[in-house]
Design an enzyme around this catalytic site. Structure first.
Site, mmCIF file in Angstrom:
data_model
loop_
_atom_site.group_PDB
_atom_site.id
_atom_site.type_symbol
_atom_site.label_atom_id
_atom_site.label_comp_id
_atom_site.label_asym_id
_atom_site.label_seq_id
_atom_site.Cartn_x
_atom_site.Cartn_y
_atom_site.Cartn_z
ATOM 1 N N ARG A 188 39.203 61.895 -101.997
ATOM 2 C CA ARG A 188 39.658 62.924 -101.053
ATOM 3 C C ARG A 188 41.007 63.458 -101.489
ATOM 4 O O ARG A 188 42.038 63.177 -100.901
ATOM 5 C CB ARG A 188 39.657 62.348 -99.665
ATOM 6 C CG ARG A 188 38.209 62.164 -99.293
ATOM 7 C CD ARG A 188 37.966 61.977 -97.889
ATOM 8 N NE ARG A 188 36.688 62.583 -97.558
ATOM 9 C CZ ARG A 188 36.117 62.470 -96.409
ATOM 10 N NH1 ARG A 188 36.696 61.811 -95.453
ATOM 11 N NH2 ARG A 188 34.972 63.036 -96.184
ATOM 12 N N GLN A 201 38.246 68.944 -102.964
ATOM 13 C CA GLN A 201 37.774 69.337 -101.630
ATOM 14 C C GLN A 201 36.479 70.150 -101.684
ATOM 15 O O GLN A 201 35.582 69.951 -100.872
ATOM 16 C CB GLN A 201 38.848 70.146 -100.911
ATOM 17 C CG GLN A 201 39.614 69.292 -99.928
ATOM 18 C CD GLN A 201 40.775 70.017 -99.280
ATOM 19 O OE1 GLN A 201 41.013 71.184 -99.535
ATOM 20 N NE2 GLN A 201 41.493 69.305 -98.447
ATOM 21 N N ASP A 241 33.203 68.046 -102.061
ATOM 22 C CA ASP A 241 33.064 66.911 -101.152
ATOM 23 C C ASP A 241 31.813 67.054 -100.275
ATOM 24 O O ASP A 241 31.836 67.741 -99.254
ATOM 25 C CB ASP A 241 34.344 66.820 -100.308
ATOM 26 C CG ASP A 241 34.354 65.628 -99.387
ATOM 27 O OD1 ASP A 241 33.341 64.901 -99.323
ATOM 28 O OD2 ASP A 241 35.376 65.422 -98.715
ATOM 29 N N SER A 251 32.126 65.903 -96.487
ATOM 30 C CA SER A 251 32.717 66.884 -95.569
ATOM 31 C C SER A 251 31.735 67.990 -95.231
ATOM 32 O O SER A 251 31.560 68.348 -94.068
ATOM 33 C CB SER A 251 33.964 67.526 -96.174
ATOM 34 O OG SER A 251 34.991 66.587 -96.269
ATOM 35 N N TYR A 259 40.984 57.780 -94.302
ATOM 36 C CA TYR A 259 39.889 57.201 -93.538
ATOM 37 C C TYR A 259 40.428 56.200 -92.520
ATOM 38 O O TYR A 259 41.550 55.731 -92.617
ATOM 39 C CB TYR A 259 38.936 56.449 -94.469
ATOM 40 C CG TYR A 259 38.033 57.314 -95.291
ATOM 41 C CD1 TYR A 259 37.000 58.015 -94.699
ATOM 42 C CD2 TYR A 259 38.184 57.395 -96.658
ATOM 43 C CE1 TYR A 259 36.137 58.783 -95.458
ATOM 44 C CE2 TYR A 259 37.331 58.159 -97.435
ATOM 45 C CZ TYR A 259 36.307 58.851 -96.826
ATOM 46 O OH TYR A 259 35.451 59.609 -97.577
HETATM 47 P P1 NAD Z 1 34.573 59.326 -91.143
HETATM 48 O O1 NAD Z 1 33.255 60.018 -91.196
HETATM 49 O O2 NAD Z 1 34.855 58.241 -92.109
HETATM 50 O O3 NAD Z 1 34.807 58.744 -89.672
HETATM 51 C C1 NAD Z 1 34.742 59.597 -88.537
HETATM 52 C C2 NAD Z 1 35.932 59.350 -87.629
HETATM 53 O O4 NAD Z 1 35.754 58.133 -86.908
HETATM 54 C C3 NAD Z 1 37.288 59.211 -88.332
HETATM 55 O O5 NAD Z 1 38.185 60.191 -87.821
HETATM 56 C C4 NAD Z 1 37.724 57.805 -87.983
HETATM 57 O O6 NAD Z 1 39.132 57.695 -87.843
HETATM 58 C C5 NAD Z 1 37.017 57.592 -86.667
HETATM 59 N N1 NAD Z 1 36.918 56.188 -86.218
HETATM 60 C C6 NAD Z 1 36.713 55.073 -86.949
HETATM 61 N N2 NAD Z 1 36.700 53.975 -86.153
HETATM 62 C C7 NAD Z 1 36.902 54.420 -84.884
HETATM 63 C C8 NAD Z 1 36.991 53.776 -83.612
HETATM 64 N N3 NAD Z 1 36.882 52.447 -83.494
HETATM 65 N N4 NAD Z 1 37.206 54.551 -82.522
HETATM 66 C C9 NAD Z 1 37.333 55.890 -82.638
HETATM 67 N N5 NAD Z 1 37.251 56.548 -83.808
HETATM 68 C C10 NAD Z 1 37.047 55.827 -84.915
HETATM 69 O O7 NAD Z 1 35.733 60.404 -91.219
HETATM 70 P P2 NAD Z 1 35.765 61.740 -92.041
HETATM 71 O O8 NAD Z 1 35.079 62.809 -91.306
HETATM 72 O O9 NAD Z 1 35.309 61.437 -93.391
HETATM 73 O O10 NAD Z 1 37.327 62.095 -92.051
HETATM 74 C C11 NAD Z 1 38.320 61.121 -92.295
HETATM 75 C C12 NAD Z 1 39.629 61.800 -92.674
HETATM 76 O O11 NAD Z 1 39.559 62.308 -94.006
HETATM 77 C C13 NAD Z 1 40.005 63.001 -91.819
HETATM 78 O O12 NAD Z 1 41.387 62.968 -91.600
HETATM 79 C C14 NAD Z 1 39.643 64.172 -92.659
HETATM 80 O O13 NAD Z 1 40.382 65.326 -92.341
HETATM 81 C C15 NAD Z 1 40.033 63.655 -94.014
HETATM 82 N N6 NAD Z 1 39.367 64.390 -95.108
HETATM 83 C C16 NAD Z 1 40.101 64.761 -96.208
HETATM 84 C C17 NAD Z 1 39.494 65.452 -97.251
HETATM 85 C C18 NAD Z 1 40.257 65.864 -98.477
HETATM 86 O O14 NAD Z 1 41.450 65.815 -98.484
HETATM 87 N N7 NAD Z 1 39.584 66.267 -99.543
HETATM 88 C C19 NAD Z 1 38.133 65.748 -97.195
HETATM 89 C C20 NAD Z 1 37.417 65.351 -96.056
HETATM 90 C C21 NAD Z 1 38.053 64.663 -95.022
#
Ligand code: NAD
Length: 373
Positions: free
Chosen positions: A119, A124, A127, A130, A227
C-alpha cells in the site's frame, strides 16, 4: 510476447481479468493477446468484442501454450499449468497459502499475488483489494436495502411520514467508506465505527456519526501499512458495550472488519442480533474470512431472531462488469508500469518493493518470506 486471459473456473465467479479496453491497451504496448472462449461472457463482454480489440479467441490449452503472462481474477489451479512455458507469470488474486504456492512452484511459473500489492502511493492504481472493496461496500448497502422491507430515506407524504433507516457501518476501510457514502446517498441516518482513530474524521467528512470508545488503552488499532492490528482486551470490552447499546437501535448493520493474516474479528454477537428489531438487516462482508457476525453463513441469507443476516460470497462478482473493468485496469497498470520496451515484455527487477511483495515463486521455489515454511 503473448498474454493469456483465462475464463474463471470458480463457482459463482463472473469477473474477468481483461476487458476489451485493456486488451486494446496491451496490444498497443506490442503484446499478443489470447483470450479463452467465453472468458468475459458473465461480465458483459462477448468473444467478438475481444476479437475486435485485437485478441485471438481459443480454448484453454491453446491460450496457455506459449504465454509469457497469464491473467486471471482468481488464480488458476496450479495443476492445470503443467505445460505452460517455464517462468511464465501468473498474475491474479492467488489467495496465497504455502500449499498453493508450492503448486505454482512445481508448475515452474512465477506466481504474482496481486492481493499482496504493497500500500504505497506508486501502487495505488494496481491495488485490486481497494478497487474490489470499494464496489463491495456499495453493493452491501444495495443488498441490505433489497432485504429491508422499509425505505431508507425519510419521506413526508400525505399519508404520513416514513422514518429514515438507521445504518451502522462497522469497519471503515475502503469498503466501509463506500458503504457510508452509499447509505447517505440513499437518505439513511448513518453512523460508523472502527478501531483506527484516523477514521473518525473520515466518517464525519461523509456526514455520518462516529461511534468510538473514549479513554481506553489500546484504542489505536493501527497496525502496519495502514491496516488494523489487534486491540487490547480492555478496548474490546469497552467497544462491545458501546456497540451493544448502539446496535439495538439500528435498522441496518454493515460489517466490513478485517485484520490481514487473521480470521475476521467477531463484532456482533447472537445476543446483539437478538436486541435488534425484527425486520432489521445485517450484511456481513467478512463472512468468507470467518465472519464479523455470529450466525452469518457464507452464501446464504439467514434469519435469526427476526433479523436477516446476509452473507453473500464474492460480493464484487455481483457487480461483475464494473468489478472486471477496475480489476483489469489494476492488472494493466501493474504490467505497463514494468513494461520494458526493448524486451517487449514486463520485467520485475529484483529489489523492487512491488515485485518483492507479490512474488510467491520463482525458478521452481517458493520465494516469498510471508510463506516461509
Ligand atoms: P481492511 O479491509 O483490511 O479492513 C476493513 C476495516 O476494518 C479497516 O478500516 C480496519 O481498521 C477495520 N477493523 C478491523 N478490526 C476492527 C474491529 N475490531 N472493529 C472495527 N473495525 C475494525 O481495510 P482496507 O479497506 O484495506 O483499508 C485499510 C487502510 O488502508 C485504510 O486506511 C485505507 O485507506 C488504507 N489504504 C491505503 C492504500 C494505499 O495507500 N495504496 C490503498 C488502500 C487502502
Amino acid at each position: 510476447m503473448r498474454i493469456a486471459v483465462l475464463r474463471e473456473q470458480a463457482e459463482g465467479e463472473r469477473r474477468v481479468a481483461a476487458t476489451p479496453e485493456t486488451v486494446r491497451k496491451f496490444v498497443a504496448l506490442g503484446a499478443t493477446l489470447a483470450v479463452e472462449a467465453g472468458a468475459g461472457a458473465a461480465a458483459g463482454h462477448a468473444d467478438d468484442a475481444y476479437a475486435d480489440a485485437g485478441a485471438t479467441i481459443a480454448d484453454r490449452t491453446a491460450v496457455l501454450a506459449g504465454a509469457a503472462v497469464i491473467l486471471g481474477v482468481q488464480g488458476p489451479d496450479p495443476a492445470g499449468l503443467a505445460r505452460v512455458e517455464p517462468g511464465a507469470w501468473v498474475v491474479a488474486a492467488l489467495q496465497p497459502t504455502r500449499t498453493r504456492a508450492e503448486g505454482y512452484a512445481a508448475a515452474g511459473v512465477e506466481a504474482l499475488a496481486m492481493e499482496w500489492m504493497p500500500r504505497i502511493t506508486r501502487a495505488q492504481s494496481m491495488d485490486i483489494l481497494s478497487s474490489q472493496s470499494n464496489l463491495a461496500g456499495y453493493k452491501a448497502v444495495l443488498d441490505a436495502a433489497a432485504e429491508y422491507d422499509r425505505a431508507f430515506p425519510m419521506m413526508m407524504t400525505a399519508a404520513g411520514t416514513v422514518a429514515a433507516a438507521r445504518v451502522f457501518v462497522m469497519g471503515v476501510g475502503v469498503a466501509g467508506l463506500q458503504a457510508i457514502a452509499t447509505a447517505r446517498r440513499l437518505g439513511a441516518q448513518v453512523s460508523a465505527t472502527d478501531v483506527r482513530s484516523a477514521t473518525r474524521e473520515q466518517i464525519q467528512s461523509l456526514g455520518a456519526k462516529p461511534v468510538f470508545v473514549e479513554n481506553v488503552a489500546g484504542i489505536e488499532g493501527e497496525g502496519t501499512g495502514g491496516y488494523a492490528g489487534e486491540t487490547s482486551d480492555a478496548y474490546k470490552a469497552a467497544q462491545a458495550e458501546l456497540v451493544s447499546g448502539h446496535i439495538a437501535k439500528q435498522d441496518i448493520v454493515i460489517t466490513t472488519a478485517l485484520i490481514p493474516g487473521r480470521a475476521a474479528p467477531r463484532l456482533v454477537s447472537d445476543a446483539q442480533v437478538a436486541s435488534m428489531k425484527p425486520g432489521s438487516v445485517i450484511v456481513d462482508l467478512a463472512v468468507e474470512q470467518g465472519g464479523n457476525v455470529e450466525g452469518a453463513v457464507a452464501g446464504e441469507v439467514v434469519v435469526r431472531h427476526g433479523v436477516r443476516i446476509v452473507g453473500h460470497r464474492n460480493v464484487p462478482s455481483r457487480l461483475a462488469t464494473d468489478a472486471s473493468a477496475l480489476f483489469s485496469r489494476n492488472l494493466y497498470n501493474f504490467l505497463s508500469a514494468f513494461w520494458d520496451k526493448e524486451a517487449g515484455r514486463p520485467l520485475l527487477p529484483d529489489g523492487d518493493e512491488i515485485g518483492d511483495a507479490i512474488r510467491l515463486t520463482r525458478g521452481g521455489q517458493v520465494v516469498n518470506p510471508r510463506l516461509s515454511a
